[in-house]
Every structure is written in structure tokens, then in C-alpha cells.
Design a protein around this motif. Structure first.
Motif, mmCIF file in Angstrom:
data_model
loop_
_atom_site.group_PDB
_atom_site.id
_atom_site.type_symbol
_atom_site.label_atom_id
_atom_site.label_comp_id
_atom_site.label_asym_id
_atom_site.label_seq_id
_atom_site.Cartn_x
_atom_site.Cartn_y
_atom_site.Cartn_z
ATOM 1 N N LEU A 1 0.927 -1.095 -0.035
ATOM 2 C CA LEU A 1 -0.151 0.019 0.001
ATOM 3 C C LEU A 1 0.790 1.418 -0.022
ATOM 4 C CD1 LEU A 1 -2.785 -1.054 2.304
ATOM 5 C CD2 LEU A 1 -3.139 -0.515 0.213
ATOM 6 N N GLY A 2 2.047 1.123 0.910
ATOM 7 C CA GLY A 2 2.598 2.408 0.842
ATOM 8 C C GLY A 2 3.612 2.754 -0.496
ATOM 9 N N LEU B 1 -7.903 6.963 -4.551
ATOM 10 C CA LEU B 1 -8.691 6.526 -3.437
ATOM 11 C C LEU B 1 -9.334 5.266 -3.566
ATOM 12 C CD1 LEU B 1 -10.354 7.177 -0.719
ATOM 13 C CD2 LEU B 1 -11.936 8.638 -2.368
ATOM 14 N N ALA B 2 -9.917 4.732 -4.790
ATOM 15 C CA ALA B 2 -10.711 3.880 -4.867
ATOM 16 C C ALA B 2 -9.843 2.633 -4.772
ATOM 17 C CB ALA B 2 -11.415 3.666 -6.023
ATOM 18 N N ALA B 3 -8.651 2.634 -5.337
ATOM 19 C CA ALA B 3 -7.591 1.537 -5.313
ATOM 20 C C ALA B 3 -7.176 1.284 -3.943
ATOM 21 C CB ALA B 3 -6.406 1.996 -6.389
ATOM 22 N N ALA C 1 -7.069 -2.273 0.848
ATOM 23 C CA ALA C 1 -7.003 -2.192 2.216
ATOM 24 C C ALA C 1 -8.287 -3.074 2.872
ATOM 25 C CB ALA C 1 -7.317 -1.018 2.668
ATOM 26 N N GLY C 2 -9.231 -3.071 1.876
ATOM 27 C CA GLY C 2 -10.668 -4.023 2.369
ATOM 28 C C GLY C 2 -10.111 -5.430 2.177
ATOM 29 N N TRP C 3 -9.567 -5.699 0.910
ATOM 30 C CA TRP C 3 -9.079 -7.051 0.655
ATOM 31 C C TRP C 3 -8.219 -7.624 1.661
ATOM 32 C CZ3 TRP C 3 -5.317 -8.300 -3.860
ATOM 33 C CH2 TRP C 3 -5.208 -9.652 -3.996
ATOM 34 N N GLY D 1 -7.260 -10.797 6.563
ATOM 35 C CA GLY D 1 -6.598 -10.872 8.171
ATOM 36 C C GLY D 1 -5.295 -10.270 8.218
ATOM 37 N N ARG D 2 -4.788 -9.502 7.048
ATOM 38 C CA ARG D 2 -3.294 -9.064 7.098
ATOM 39 C C ARG D 2 -3.294 -7.444 8.116
ATOM 40 N NH1 ARG D 2 -1.382 -9.010 0.831
ATOM 41 N NH2 ARG D 2 0.008 -7.605 1.811
ATOM 42 N N ILE D 3 -4.401 -6.977 7.931
ATOM 43 C CA ILE D 3 -4.579 -5.873 8.975
ATOM 44 C C ILE D 3 -5.760 -5.810 9.658
ATOM 45 C CG2 ILE D 3 -3.310 -4.074 7.013
ATOM 46 C CD1 ILE D 3 -5.843 -3.296 6.082
ATOM 47 N N GLY D 4 -5.717 -4.999 10.797
ATOM 48 C CA GLY D 4 -6.849 -5.130 11.827
ATOM 49 C C GLY D 4 -7.970 -4.139 11.332
ATOM 50 N N ILE D 5 -9.082 -3.947 12.291
ATOM 51 C CA ILE D 5 -10.176 -3.040 11.699
ATOM 52 C C ILE D 5 -9.487 -1.767 12.012
ATOM 53 C CG2 ILE D 5 -12.405 -2.299 12.826
ATOM 54 C CD1 ILE D 5 -12.586 -4.934 11.333
#
Length: 603
Positions: A156-157, A252-254, A259-261, A266-270
């Protein structure tokens, strides 16, 4: 100076204010970037865990964060606004100084267009200070966002670090087109503003001539050109803004989609998901900010080009540094300028000379030359070898004999030397202050500054005594103008003397010239707007004040006119035809012997 150089100079001379502005806006953007990060931390460490103490401290920290970004914005924006206003003022003063430079400027731009440059273009060019600060602040926001995203998830970064610069570079391909279209649009609007200014100033005269319809049609054509230029500039600007908004939305959409995927896997938290989505929404702002700055910079650069075109305009004349020592004998020899073709003229101290030009262009050329706005041009072979005759009084003698008769006089020069001398010194070799104090040209069109009648007549000589002002008022018949108002000399005068009639403006202008009391005074049609009785009073007063028994013997007056009343009071009259002296004599002598003079002057 180049347009880019002018913009760099603007940033350089306000670097302290710009630095404060950059610091304030960068702090604001950094604080805004941390808002979604802080909200994500609150969710992970206080909401999910149900820790009330952590939640309380988190709310306090959020409040401090919002306070910081608010104060930082106010500090940065205030500093930048002050810098922009100061730079706008400096640019306006620079343009005004160039327009009013006594050396003149080689420009054909009308006064209205110069006004447009000094106002609109100066303000748009100074916006570069804001652009610099916004670009730096936006870059800070993008870097912080990328670092946070890298800590959450490396792909993402990297996507932000790579995608945003590519997007900004692609958008800049439209910058040259925006600059060209903006420059053309600003030039068209400037011409329209100049035309509007000139039309408003001459509205009464146009109506009197019945030319209102023609002037209106000309304005409509100019307005249509400005509209077409504006629409041509609006098209790429609209595409540019739309592309910027669409690109930021796609980014923004990408980011939010990936991030949602990652959250589903489970790669990132809520909390991290909320941080990423919040940052993705925030990233759209710097991207659009870069797009706005690109468009604003194109406009600023176009305005800077128009400013440079005025500021770097070459001087019409380059004055010398010679002082006037000898008596101010005015000598023109073989002058070639405009419609003048080998003009020879000598006026000694104490003379009151009338000049009659059968072609108005000869008068304009002579006035332009005597005002020191242009150097004398080179003589032609035809002029050097000319043997044309000159009428002196009632006799006609060859031009060469007239020149020879004065060759031995003090300060005389050969007719073919092509010089304009004052006191034996070429006009172009004199210091400007020396020339202005020794030779004053009062034009037919009188311009008066806003103020009072007193300030108007004292413009050329603020230290004049009350007796000197009163004598000049009587000589110009302007004492009637003063007496007509209860406030007398303290009567308010609007810009350009709009509150006075044409005749009153003319008399106040003549008073101003007489109060200045220069050794050599050149007047151009000083009585065209007054009645016959007033004209006789002015002619008598002028002759008495400048050449009467109590007047200084060194005062010289030259009046370019066809008024028989004025010409009758002169010592001699010089008739100029086809750019050359055709006849010389007294008014009475020429009226009796010269049919062309009689038909052109007597009425």
C-alpha cells in the motif's frame, strides 16, 4: 528578466514570510494526515479493548491535534497572505514606476492595459508564494501518508509513493498549454480593460462627435475577442481539473479496495483498515491540491510574462549627465523626427515666439522632441542639400542664406549637425532633472491629479509664494475659476479634473506651468477651450508675466498655436510646412503678405 526569474525573485524577497507559511501549512497538513491514524489507534486500543481511561486520553489527544492543525493553518495562511499583498504592492509600484519613468518606455500599450497589468497580473503573479507553500505542504502530507501506509502494509505504501508522483508528472504535460491559453486570455482582457478605460474617459467627446455607436461597436468586438480567449482557456482548465479529480478518485478507490481485501484476509486489523480508508480519502486532497497548483502556476507564469514585458521595456531615451551652464538658447538644426524634415529653429532668451504648423503632425513631432522623450534622428541627404527658400518678414531669401546669417551667433551650430541644443548642450546629453527644470512643455491635453486647486497649481513648484501663485492665476485668467468656488484654492478637484469644465482645466494647467516659471516654456494650444474675451485676457497676461517690463529678461516662451490673438502678442512667428520652416516674421507682416498664413490663421 524572465517570467520564471520574476517568480523566483518574488519568493526570494519574501523568504521569511514564505518560510513561516510553509511551516504553518506543512504542520497543518501533517496534523490532518494524523487524524485518521489517531482514529484508528483509538479504535484498536480503546474501543476494541473497552479501556475507558485510554479512551479519555485519546479524546484529549484528538482535541489537541485539531487545535494544532487549526492554529497552524491560521499562522501559515496569515503569513502567506501578508507576503502576497506586499509582493502585489511592490509589483504595482514597479509597473507604475516604469510607466511614469521620465526616460519614457518603448511600449504601445494604452493606459487601461497598463492598469490591468498593474492590478490583475500583479495579484496573479504574487500567488506563486501561496503555490510554493501549498506544494511543500501537500508533499509533506503525501510523505507522511506513505510512511504510515508502509508501516501498515508495504504494498500500500509503495503504491502511494510510486503512483502519486507519476500522476502529478502526467498532469504537468498540460501546463504549457494552460500557460499559453491563460496568457492569451489575460492579454485579451487587458486590451478590453484598456479600451473601456479610454472610452469612459472620452465618453463626452465621443457623444459630442456622434461617434458613440462606432465606439460601442469597437468595444463589442473587443469584448467578443476576450470572450473567445476566455472560452479557449476554460476548455483545457476544465479538462485539467476534471482529470485531477478523476485521478484522485481512482487512487482513493484503489487504496481503499486493496485495504478492504487485506482486512478480509486478516493482514490488517479493523483500526488499521479505518486508518487506511481515512488516509485514502485524505490523499485525494493533496492530489487535487497539486492539480490546482499546476493550473495556478500556469496562470501566474502567464501574468509574470506580461509584467516582465512592461518592466523590461527599453527606455525611449537615455539621458546624459551634463549640467546647463550657458543661457538657455534653444537651437534646432537639421532636425529629422517624425514628420519634421530638416527643421532649423533658434529661439534666444527673452523671446516670445509663435509657431504655426500647417500639419498637426509637425506640432506633435516638435513637442515630442522638445519634451526630451526622443533623440533627434539622422538628417537625410535631401535635407543637407536642400536650397528651399524661407520667407523672413515680407522678404523671401534662400534657406542657406538664413542659416549663414546665424552661423556666427553665440551658441549657433551648422544647420546640418542634426542636433537639438539648449544652452549649447544637446537635449539628450542633459540630466533629466536639468532638462525638466529648464524646459517645460505644457501639452494641449491637461491632466490634473486628484486634490485641490492649490495642489494642482503648485505641482511643478511647491515652494511658490502666494504672490507668485496670484500673478499666475491672473495671467491665465484662472482667478475667475478660483473665485467661482466658495473654497477658493481649496476647492476639491477630482481625478483628471473631472469636476472642472474643459476651459477651466485648460486655465488651471496654464497656471501650473506659469507657477513653475521655467526658463523655457513651450505651450501647445493653451486657449482652445476658452471664449474670445478670455483668450485675449490670457494672451495679454501671458505676455506681461513672461515678457513684460518687470519680467526676467531670460524667460523664453514658445507657443504652438493658430490663434491670431496669441500670435499677435508674440515677437515673431515661425511657420512650419512639410516639416520645415517656410516663413518667419511678425504676425501682422505675415498676415499682410502671406496668403497661406492669412487663410490658415485669421478667422
Amino acid at each position: 528578466m524572465t517570467p520564471g526569474g520574476l517568480l523566483r525573485r518574488a519568493v526570494g524577497r519574501h523568504r521569511r514570510r514564505v518560510a513561516v507559511g510553509v511551516a504553518g501549512l506543512s504542520t497543518h497538513q501533517a496534523a490532518e494526515t494524523m487524524v485518521p491514524v489517531a482514529i484508528g489507534l483509538v479504535i484498536d486500543r480503546a474501543v476494541v479493548t473497552g479501556d475507558g481511561g485510554v479512551l479519555t486520553w485519546s479524546v484529549v489527544a484528538l482535541a489537541a491535534l485539531f487545535l494544532t492543525l487549526t492554529l497552524a493553518w491560521r499562522l501559515g495562511a496569515r503569513s502567506l497572505f501578508g507576503a502576497m499583498q506586499q509582493e502585489t504592492h511592490l509589483l504595482r509600484v514597479e509597473v507604475a514606476g516604469r510607466a511614469l519613468d521620465p526616460r519614457g518606455a518603448e511600449t504601445s500599450a494604452p493606459a487601461g492595459e497598463l492598469l490591468s497589468v498593474a492590478t490583475g497580473d500583479a495579484e496573479r503573479a504574487s500567488a506563486v508564494l501561496d503555490i510554493v507553500a501549498l506544494v511543500v505542504a501537500g508533499s509533506v502530507a503525501m510523505v507522511i501518508s506513505a510512511v504510515v501506509l508502509l508501516r501498515i502494509d508495504v504494498p500500500l505504501g509503495l503504491g502511494v509513493l510510486i503512483g502519486v508522483p507519476i500522476l502529478v508528472v502526467l498532469l504537468q504535460f498540460a501546463a504549457p498549454l494552460l500557460t499559453r491559453r491563460s496568457g492569451a486570455q489575460q492579454a485579451a482582457v487587458g486590451r478590453l480593460s484598456g479600451l473601456a478605460t479610454d472610452l469612459v474617459r472620452g465618453l463626452h467627446a465621443l457623444r459630442g462627435l456622434g461617434a458613440g455607436h462606432n465606439a460601442g461597436e469597437r468595444y463589442r468586438r473587443s469584448s467578443a475577442d476576450a470572450l473567445r480567449s476566455t472560452l479557449r482557456a476554460a476548455t483545457p482548465i476544465g479538462v485539467y481539473r476534471g482529470s485531477t479529480t478523476a485521478a484522485s478518485g481512482l487512487l482513493l478507490a484503489a487504496v481503499a479496495g486493496f485495504a478492504g481485501w487485506f482486512a478480509v484476509e486478516g493482514r490488517i486489523g479493523i483500526g488499521e483498515l479505518i486508518t487506511v480508508v481515512g488516509l485514502a480519502q485524505f490523499i485525494a486532497e493533496p492530489v487535487q491540491l497539486f492539480g490546482f497548483c499546476g493550473q495556478a502556476f500556469a496562470v501566474a507564469k502567464a501574468s509574470a510574462a506580461r509584467l516582465v514585458a512592461v518592466i523590461d521595456t527599453p527606455n525611449r531615451v537615455e539621458p546624459g549627465d551634463t549640467l546647463l551652464i550657458d543661457p538657455p538658447v534653444l537651437r534646432l538644426s537639421g532636425i529629422e523626427h517624425g514628420s519634421l524634415r530638416g527643421l532649423d529653429l533658434r529661439v534666444d532668451p527673452g523671446e516670445f515666439v509663435g509657431v504655426v504648423t500647417e500639419d498637426a503632425r509637425d506640432a506633435e513631432a516638435l513637442l515630442e522632441l522638445l519634451s526630451g522623450r526622443v533623440p533627434a534622428g539622422p538628417p537625410t541627404e535631401e535635407t543637407r542639400s536642400s536650397g528651399a527658400a524661407v520667407a523672413v518678414g515680407a522678404d523671401v531669401v534662400p534657406r542657406a542664406d538664413v542659416a549663414a546669417s546665424r552661423r556666427d551667433e553665440p551658441g549657433a551650430t551648422p544647420p546640418s549637425s542634426d542636433v537639438a541644443l539648449l544652452g549649447g548642450v544637446p537635449l539628450t546629453a542633459l540630466r533629466l532633472t536639468e532638462l525638466r527644470s529648464a524646459l517645460l512643455v505644457e501639452n494641449h491635453h491637461v491632466d490634473l491629479f486628484e486634490g485641490t486647486l492649490r495642489s494642482a497649481v503648485l505641482t511643478g513648484r511647491p515652494t511658490a509664494t502666494a504672490e507668485q501663485v496670484a500673478a499666475a492665476l491672473r495671467a491665465s485668467a484662472a482667478d475667475e475659476v478660483v473665485a467661482a468656488h466658495p473654497d477658493g484654492l481649496d476647492h476639491a478637484v477630482a481625478d483628471r479634473g473631472a469636476t472642472l469644465s474643459g476651459g477651466q482645466r485648460q486655465r488651471i494647467g496654464l497656471t501650473r506651468a506659469l507657477v513653475a516659471d521655467p526658463p523655457v516654456l513651450v505651450l501647445h494650444d493653451p486657449t482652445t477651450a476658452v471664449d474670445a474675451v478670455t483668450e485675449e485676457s490670457i494672451a495679454t497676461g501671458l505676455a506681461r508675466l513672461r515678457h513684460g517690463a518687470d519680467a526676467p529678461t531670460s524667460r523664453t516662451t514658445i507657443v504652438l498655436t493658430s490663434s491670431p490673438v496669441l500670435l499677435a502678442h508674440t515677437d515673431r512667428v515661425v511657420v512650419i510646412t512639410d516639416g520645415r520652416v517656410r516663413a518667419v516674421g511678425t504676425h501682422a507682416g505675415l498676415a499682410a503678405t502671406d496668403e497661406r498664413y492669412r487663410s490658415g490663421v485669421l478667422r
